[in-house]
Design a protein around this motif. Structure first.
Motif, short mmCIF file in Angstrom:
data_model
loop_
_atom_site.label_atom_id
_atom_site.label_comp_id
_atom_site.label_asym_id
_atom_site.label_seq_id
_atom_site.Cartn_x
_atom_site.Cartn_y
_atom_site.Cartn_z
N PHE A 73 62.87 55.41 -71.76
CA PHE A 73 63.52 55.63 -70.47
C PHE A 73 65.00 55.93 -70.65
O PHE A 73 65.58 56.77 -69.94
N GLU A 74 65.64 55.29 -71.61
CA GLU A 74 67.06 55.51 -71.86
C GLU A 74 67.33 56.95 -72.29
O GLU A 74 68.25 57.61 -71.79
N ILE A 75 66.52 57.44 -73.23
CA ILE A 75 66.69 58.82 -73.69
C ILE A 75 66.43 59.81 -72.55
O ILE A 75 67.16 60.78 -72.38
N TYR A 76 65.39 59.53 -71.77
CA TYR A 76 65.06 60.42 -70.66
C TYR A 76 66.20 60.45 -69.63
O TYR A 76 66.57 61.52 -69.14
N ALA A 77 66.73 59.28 -69.32
CA ALA A 77 67.78 59.19 -68.30
C ALA A 77 69.10 59.76 -68.77
O ALA A 77 69.83 60.40 -67.99
N THR A 78 69.44 59.56 -70.03
CA THR A 78 70.76 59.98 -70.52
C THR A 78 70.76 61.37 -71.16
O THR A 78 71.83 61.97 -71.32
#
Length: 382
Positions: A73-78
């Motif tokens: 989720f972090e990679i997708y969001a950032t």
């Protein structure tokens, strides 16, 4: 007798030139009020994104042609979300320009792509300011200004849309380098579509709802399923043709093919769309800009070869880097996408990237050590 390998190389180059030119002319024909009369560029782009995302989903999840990367989720969001936002913007503005200016003039304005990418990369610290590159960029800019001055049907709105789309694409490329490479995420053409196309579709929904949905409700807009399906198929095929071309050719071949494609497209557009009048000042301006691009390409090829292992030829290296293997990392980690070494071993920069603005999406996976600056673009559904 021509060898099979050489035949396939020329065939893929021909396919790339055909599809790239075809997508641009097809989009212009669909959007133009004088022809198919579907003046809804955001809607057309959403069709491309929805179709590309659906095809990628089937290839990844159903047919398992490639494996998805480990996406948190972090990679997708950032990473994915901001890249998708700028990508959607570049497609939106680029497609809207077709409503106001000719295909020939748009191609001339696209000569600014190296300038935009270089400036954004320098501002973001991913490339270094160099005098030789700066003077080439100045030459390109002068050529574009001369070409614009000679444009008979010059339209400020269309020009602003196109230039804005170019800078949005440049920002997307910088974000691709800074964010994805920093996270160590590698995407090939299929996984790029799988993750970024749906997100771009969502971003385009907001301007579509505010700007085009009311128009569709009050006007008689024709919707031909075959037209839009074939248009989206051409745009999707362009993604994979670029992949095939990069895998089989070297720097000089790709760049020459791109320049040839631009001239063919300008000539074809004046035949297919008679209103696209070209003046001698247009040609002189574009020739000046093209000289700058050619010199710039030569400098970049020289830099890449200087940083390449003497024992390894460019075609061999490309083949190795683009070898298709079905594994979680999806076969692609070009070692020179990151500037000055970065996460890889190369010394190439963002401004070396192949860009074909008409391709719906090839994200970082459409980049190679030896890329061409205009392999545009795009597109895009553009």
């Amino acid at each position: 007798m021509i060898s099979r390998t050489l035949f396939l190389t020329y065939f893929y180059l021909f396919l790339y030139i055909l599809l790239s030119s075809g997508v641009i002319l097809y989009n212009k024909w669909v959007l133009s009020p004088k022809y198919f009369n579907f003046p809804l560029p955001i809607t057309l782009t959403m069709i491309h994104m929805g179709f590309s995302g659906a095809v990628a989903f089937f290839l990844v999840r159903i047919f398992k042609v490639v494996s998805p990367v480990k996406m948190t989720f972090e990679i997708y969001a950032t990473c994915v979300i901001p890249i998708s936002a700028f990508f959607a913007s570049s497609l939106w503005f680029g497609n809207t320009a077709y409503l106001h200016i000719s295909v020939a003039f748009i191609q001339m304005l696209k000569a600014l792509m190296p300038v935009a990418t270089f400036l954004v990369a320098v501002m973001c610290g991913t490339d270094k300011a160099r005098c030789d590159v700066f003077f080439n960029m100045l030459l390109v800019s002068v050529g574009v200004v001369v070409s614009s001055y000679g444009e008979i049907h010059f339209n400020v709105v269309g020009t602003v849309y196109q230039v804005t789309g170019i800078f949005a694409e440049a920002l997307r490329l910088v974000l691709t380098q800074v964010l994805l490479q920093k996270k160590g995420l590698s995407l090939n053409p299929i996984t790029s579509l799988y993750y970024i196309a749906p997100c771009s579709f969502v971003f385009l929904f907001v301007p579509w709802y505010l700007l085009e949905k009311p128009t569709m409700e009050v006007s008689q807009i024709q919707f031909n399923l075959w037209i839009f399906f074939s248009n989206a198929m051409c745009a999707l095929a362009l993604n994979f043709s670029i992949f095939l071309v990069i895998g089989r050719t070297g720097a000089v071949t790709i760049r020459v093919a791109g320049v040839l494609k631009d001239w063919i497209l300008i000539a074809l557009s004046t035949v297919i769309f008679p209103e696209s009048t070209i003046t001698w000042l247009n040609i002189v301006g574009y020739a000046i800009a093209l000289c700058g691009v050619v010199i710039y390409n030569y400098i970049k090829i020289k830099d890449v070869r200087a940083n390449q292992s003497p024992a390894e030829s460019i075609p061999d290296r490309i083949t190795k880097d683009w070898k298709f293997e079905k594994r979680p990392s999806d076969f692609y980690v070009p070692d020179s996408v990151s500037n000055n070494g970065g996460s890889g071993g190369g010394n190439s920069s963002l401004s070396d990237m192949n860009i074909d603005e008409e391709a719906p999406l090839i994200s970082s996976s459409r980049l190679s050590h030896i890329g061409r600056m205009q392999l545009t673009n795009y597109a895009t559904g553009k």
